[in-house]
Design a protein around this motif. Structure first.
Motif, PDB file in Angstrom:
ATOM      1  N   SER A  54       0.821  -1.213   0.000  1.00  0.00           N
ATOM      2  CA  SER A  54       0.000   0.000   0.000  1.00  0.00           C
ATOM      3  C   SER A  54       0.854   1.262   0.000  1.00  0.00           C
ATOM      4  O   SER A  54       0.440   2.288  -0.535  1.00  0.00           O
ATOM      5  N   GLY A  97       3.119   0.706  -3.729  1.00  0.00           N
ATOM      6  CA  GLY A  97       2.502   0.217  -4.960  1.00  0.00           C
ATOM      7  C   GLY A  97       3.075  -1.130  -5.330  1.00  0.00           C
ATOM      8  O   GLY A  97       4.148  -1.508  -4.871  1.00  0.00           O
ATOM      9  N   LYS A 110      -5.915   1.630  -0.362  1.00  0.00           N
ATOM     10  CA  LYS A 110      -4.830   1.912  -1.305  1.00  0.00           C
ATOM     11  C   LYS A 110      -4.533   0.692  -2.175  1.00  0.00           C
ATOM     12  O   LYS A 110      -4.240   0.814  -3.364  1.00  0.00           O
ATOM     13  N   TYR A 156      -6.685  -1.541  -2.973  1.00  0.00           N
ATOM     14  CA  TYR A 156      -7.816  -1.655  -3.900  1.00  0.00           C
ATOM     15  C   TYR A 156      -7.636  -0.677  -5.055  1.00  0.00           C
ATOM     16  O   TYR A 156      -7.885  -1.012  -6.215  1.00  0.00           O
ATOM     17  N   ASN A 157      -7.174   0.509  -4.734  1.00  0.00           N
ATOM     18  CA  ASN A 157      -6.879   1.496  -5.769  1.00  0.00           C
ATOM     19  C   ASN A 157      -5.794   0.964  -6.719  1.00  0.00           C
ATOM     20  O   ASN A 157      -5.842   1.154  -7.932  1.00  0.00           O
ATOM     21  N   GLU A 158      -4.847   0.280  -6.143  1.00  0.00           N
ATOM     22  CA  GLU A 158      -3.756  -0.294  -6.933  1.00  0.00           C
ATOM     23  C   GLU A 158      -4.262  -1.357  -7.911  1.00  0.00           C
ATOM     24  O   GLU A 158      -3.950  -1.320  -9.100  1.00  0.00           O
ATOM     25  N   ILE A 159      -5.034  -2.288  -7.389  1.00  0.00           N
ATOM     26  CA  ILE A 159      -5.511  -3.387  -8.254  1.00  0.00           C
ATOM     27  C   ILE A 159      -6.371  -2.839  -9.384  1.00  0.00           C
ATOM     28  O   ILE A 159      -6.371  -3.371 -10.499  1.00  0.00           O
ATOM     29  N   SER A 160      -7.062  -1.739  -9.092  1.00  0.00           N
ATOM     30  CA  SER A 160      -7.990  -1.226 -10.101  1.00  0.00           C
ATOM     31  C   SER A 160      -7.279  -0.617 -11.303  1.00  0.00           C
ATOM     32  O   SER A 160      -7.927  -0.208 -12.264  1.00  0.00           O
ATOM     33  N   SER A 161      -5.956  -0.544 -11.247  1.00  0.00           N
ATOM     34  CA  SER A 161      -5.276  -0.066 -12.458  1.00  0.00           C
ATOM     35  C   SER A 161      -4.216  -1.047 -12.952  1.00  0.00           C
ATOM     36  O   SER A 161      -3.339  -0.665 -13.719  1.00  0.00           O
ATOM     37  N   ARG A 162      -4.293  -2.276 -12.499  1.00  0.00           N
ATOM     38  CA  ARG A 162      -3.377  -3.285 -13.044  1.00  0.00           C
ATOM     39  C   ARG A 162      -3.634  -3.476 -14.535  1.00  0.00           C
ATOM     40  O   ARG A 162      -4.765  -3.361 -15.012  1.00  0.00           O
ATOM     41  N   VAL A 186     -11.325 -10.052  -9.771  1.00  0.00           N
ATOM     42  CA  VAL A 186     -12.480  -9.172  -9.679  1.00  0.00           C
ATOM     43  C   VAL A 186     -13.646  -9.931  -9.047  1.00  0.00           C
ATOM     44  O   VAL A 186     -14.313  -9.423  -8.143  1.00  0.00           O
ATOM     45  N   ILE A 226     -13.149 -10.199  -5.388  1.00  0.00           N
ATOM     46  CA  ILE A 226     -13.215  -8.939  -4.651  1.00  0.00           C
ATOM     47  C   ILE A 226     -14.615  -8.333  -4.700  1.00  0.00           C
ATOM     48  O   ILE A 226     -15.097  -7.775  -3.719  1.00  0.00           O
ATOM     49  N   GLU A 227     -15.261  -8.436  -5.828  1.00  0.00           N
ATOM     50  CA  GLU A 227     -16.467  -7.657  -6.035  1.00  0.00           C
ATOM     51  C   GLU A 227     -17.773  -8.411  -5.830  1.00  0.00           C
ATOM     52  O   GLU A 227     -18.810  -7.783  -5.580  1.00  0.00           O
ATOM     53  N   THR A 256     -17.126   4.504  -3.734  1.00  0.00           N
ATOM     54  CA  THR A 256     -15.711   4.203  -3.956  1.00  0.00           C
ATOM     55  C   THR A 256     -14.921   5.480  -4.188  1.00  0.00           C
ATOM     56  O   THR A 256     -13.816   5.651  -3.667  1.00  0.00           O
ATOM     57  N   PHE A 275     -11.695   6.689  -2.004  1.00  0.00           N
ATOM     58  CA  PHE A 275     -10.405   7.064  -2.594  1.00  0.00           C
ATOM     59  C   PHE A 275     -10.034   8.504  -2.232  1.00  0.00           C
ATOM     60  O   PHE A 275      -8.869   8.813  -2.001  1.00  0.00           O
ATOM     61  N   ASN A 325      -6.269   6.336 -15.822  1.00  0.00           N
ATOM     62  CA  ASN A 325      -6.453   5.314 -14.796  1.00  0.00           C
ATOM     63  C   ASN A 325      -5.128   5.033 -14.087  1.00  0.00           C
ATOM     64  O   ASN A 325      -5.064   4.849 -12.863  1.00  0.00           O
ATOM     65  N   SER A 337      -3.586   6.106  -9.705  1.00  0.00           N
ATOM     66  CA  SER A 337      -3.143   5.235  -8.601  1.00  0.00           C
ATOM     67  C   SER A 337      -1.649   5.351  -8.343  1.00  0.00           C
ATOM     68  O   SER A 337      -1.075   4.474  -7.714  1.00  0.00           O
ATOM     69  N   LYS A 345       1.697   6.432  -6.512  1.00  0.00           N
ATOM     70  CA  LYS A 345       1.913   6.543  -5.059  1.00  0.00           C
ATOM     71  C   LYS A 345       2.782   7.748  -4.682  1.00  0.00           C
ATOM     72  O   LYS A 345       3.326   7.806  -3.588  1.00  0.00           O
ATOM     73  N   TYR A 361      -9.978  -3.919 -15.023  1.00  0.00           N
ATOM     74  CA  TYR A 361     -10.619  -4.179 -13.741  1.00  0.00           C
ATOM     75  C   TYR A 361     -12.048  -3.654 -13.729  1.00  0.00           C
ATOM     76  O   TYR A 361     -12.986  -4.341 -13.323  1.00  0.00           O
ATOM     77  N   TYR A 362     -12.219  -2.438 -14.184  1.00  0.00           N
ATOM     78  CA  TYR A 362     -13.546  -1.822 -14.174  1.00  0.00           C
ATOM     79  C   TYR A 362     -14.494  -2.523 -15.145  1.00  0.00           C
ATOM     80  O   TYR A 362     -15.691  -2.614 -14.902  1.00  0.00           O
ATOM     81  N   GLU A 377     -14.427  -5.721 -15.874  1.00  0.00           N
ATOM     82  CA  GLU A 377     -14.848  -6.945 -15.197  1.00  0.00           C
ATOM     83  C   GLU A 377     -15.821  -6.651 -14.062  1.00  0.00           C
ATOM     84  O   GLU A 377     -16.771  -7.394 -13.828  1.00  0.00           O
ATOM     85  N   VAL A 395     -19.542  -8.045 -13.251  1.00  0.00           N
ATOM     86  CA  VAL A 395     -19.964  -8.647 -11.987  1.00  0.00           C
ATOM     87  C   VAL A 395     -21.245  -7.978 -11.485  1.00  0.00           C
ATOM     88  O   VAL A 395     -22.171  -8.637 -11.031  1.00  0.00           O
ATOM     89  N   TYR A 396     -21.306  -6.667 -11.574  1.00  0.00           N
ATOM     90  CA  TYR A 396     -22.476  -5.950 -11.091  1.00  0.00           C
ATOM     91  C   TYR A 396     -23.684  -6.156 -11.990  1.00  0.00           C
ATOM     92  O   TYR A 396     -24.787  -6.416 -11.516  1.00  0.00           O
TER      93      TYR A 396
END
Lengths: 222, 222, 222, 222
Positions: C31, C34, C113, C115-121, C132, C135-136, C174, C178, D116, D120, D122, D184-185, D187, D191-192
């Motif tokens: 976190s 990164g 943090k 979660y913010n990181e994973i969201s831009s992998r 996803v 997590i979701e 969300t 953030f 995106n 994120s 750091k 991520y978004y 996916e 999910v939603y």
DNA sequence: GATGAATGAGGTTTCATTCAT
DNA sequence: GATGAATGAAACCTCATTCAT
């Protein structure tokens, strides 16, 4: 002795103001960062000329460095000349040399830093030989001449080769110069004497070193 | 004085053979090329370890350099110790020092080249301070002790601060060392004396320098 | 849905104290730096285990990251569960969610943090898909369920798909999360509102966002 | 607001074709691999220039990234400007925004991926602050202005701070953008909603999100 | 189970020098 | 004479992962 040139013809044709500026800027860069870390592109920029023109003036970074170095050393030589050419006795000259070193330490620190730099270059003996000749021959011959005269006048001992005496004298004076200007020698001075040389009274150093030199130059070994 | 470490713990855990090899190879590289031009990747390769492991042993190139330097200086210190610890009179010690320098000049030339290198680093006073302390404190205190004893015994003059005397002595000896090993000083020696130091009879230099030192250390200024 | 495992069997056999420590330390590292800049060797060292053992527990850095992430998300899920499972009306729940976010922003900032990181992998959709899901899916189904119930009770509008409503709600919450924890969003909040969110009265944000959500959820479009 | 420069002067002097090519290639690299995994050497090679020249144009990888990012964001800004500057009512504008996002999702996906990515990073708040300012200030002020006008005309509710409304609106639109372009978004959207957004009829999303926004913006809380 | 030494590819960045204009 | 764009080799350093013990 033939003076070797470390610049191209074009540099001679440039006007004095530019020539001076280039060398001043170069001296600043080389003395503050050392040869390897100095950047010739930055020197050109700070001197207000293009890098292309820089290479019209100097074939290599090395040549620029040596030209800067020579410029600095020739300035230092002048003070030296005045002292050594006088009618004083050798020990009086030595005293004046020491005082000059103390007083010039700040004004000419950049020149001395460059001298410190050249003295640890790793170049092959062949390629460094000319440079040493350029830098040292004038000073050494002034020393040797003065010492030889003093010997023939009977002012100083005669049982040590004048050339050796010159070398020993130079060694002591150069160390003093470095102690005033180069970080390592400055710190080393502190380790040995426990004194910050910048706060040291000039008279102190003159007295002590002069006593040392006087005895060394005067008394023959029994 | 606290000895600062310039290597990581992992280096201590390595076996002696490897530790020695790394430092030997490093000394060879640094002394032949100078700090900036030395290449850690080459040192690692020549020492038979990966570059990754090299960095497990030393955090930076700088640290590796200082560790190599310290290794060299500690070897030189040993010869020094033996001489200075003896019951000889100071001038006898000085003679031995000069002889040792002459004789070690080839064997330990790499160590001396590294010393020559560090003495012109451009680091900030703060960061160089520790290194100077490490390198110079042992030798300076040995000199100072011996000189102080000689003064109290009345063997040498007492009108110069022993610390200053130590510094002057060191200055002359260091110059001699450099004349034997470092290109610039070697050439400078030739310019001053017209002699190739490598072909010079040891006895010559011992005699001349010792006379200089003897007078300088013996006779008080009137 | 089958929970995929992102750790090896050996990790399950480790005692709880160690397991917790590893994840805590990992969360701290990931976190703060990164994913890319986090160092798995440092995580191992800080957790007091060898890097070898770390790789007995987790096949790759990626797996360790996801395990850390899941740990964090499951903690966040708990607060959520308590709120959404209650008998409150949806808007009351929304209010509680907002309040929880405001209050947890510091305590759980590391989880957010990550979660913010994973969201831009930048992983391929295929490989990110499972994550996803992990997590979701829980959160989304809780939202969707609550919203569907509210619709059938006539508490909220019925002309928007409950799944879409859930997504929109989540989007707003969300972003708020953030804004409390991630630098970019924090600064963005300031640019939009001219307010430093850390100095903002909780009641303010609750009131404003809740009004927005209430209207959005309540009134059907004519 | 002073626009800070993230490129060197030399870049401005390059011809437009080259400038565009470098940024396009950079955007492709950064958006596909993320900041850390992007490789400047590859960008230089793909742009047909040497790495040395690349560093004449940009001081660091970071600077190149930000310049690419700004380029992307300024393109997105243009579509936005056209919409927000019109005489339409706010909700009509919102509709257009949504449609634009849907349609641009593929064409400009790389720009959005970079956005995106930056969201994120750091970095310390201080160093990221300027970038946020650059990226967000234009858009936020456009939103805020339009919303404020709508309030004064009585078109929308007045019991929520226009700046907050702008932030909430942006939050929903940004999430939609990410759902179209970032793995991520994307996916998460599935999910939603259980729908692959790429196969989703644009009209669907426009209708649903617009209804949400319309109510949220229109009805005051009793 | 547990260790930690060892690897080495790879990435960012620097800078002396060239050359077309 | 003067410019400065362009080159590209090369160096320091990082870190995920392996494996012998």
């Amino acid at each position: 002795m033939i003076e070797k040139k470390y610049h191209k013809e074009a540099f001679e044709r440039a006007d004095d103001k530019r020539k001076n500026l280039i060398l001043e800027v170069g001296i600043e860069e080389f003395s503050s960062k050392g040869y390897e870390n100095a950047n010739i592109n930055i020197i050109a920029k700070n001197a207000g000329i293009s890098i292309g023109l820089m290479y019209k003036y100097f074939a290599t970074k090395e040549d620029l460095f040596i030209t800067c170095l020579k410029r600095g050393m020739s300035v230092l030589e002048k003070s030296l000349d005045e002292i050594m050419v006088s009618e004083d006795k050798l020990l009086k000259k030595a005293e004046k040399l020491i005082r000059t070193i103390c007083q010039h330490s700040k004004k000419y620190s950049n020149y001395i830093k460059m001298y410190n730099e050249i003295s640890s270059r790793k170049d092959a003996p062949d390629s460094i030989s000319d440079v040493v000749e350029e830098i040292e021959s004038k000073r050494s011959s002034i020393y040797i001449t003065s010492i030889s005269q003093a010997i023939s006048k009977g002012d100083i001992r005669s049982d040590i080769d004048p050339r050796m005496l010159a070398l020993f004298l130079d060694s002591l004076l150069t160390t003093l110069q470095f102690a005033y200007t180069c970080n390592y020698y400055k710190e080393k001075f502190k380790v040995y004497t426990d004194i910050d040389i910048e706060k040291l009274d000039e008279e102190q150093i003159v007295t002590q070193l002069l006593r040392f030199i006087e005895s060394a130059f005067t008394y023959e070994t029994k």
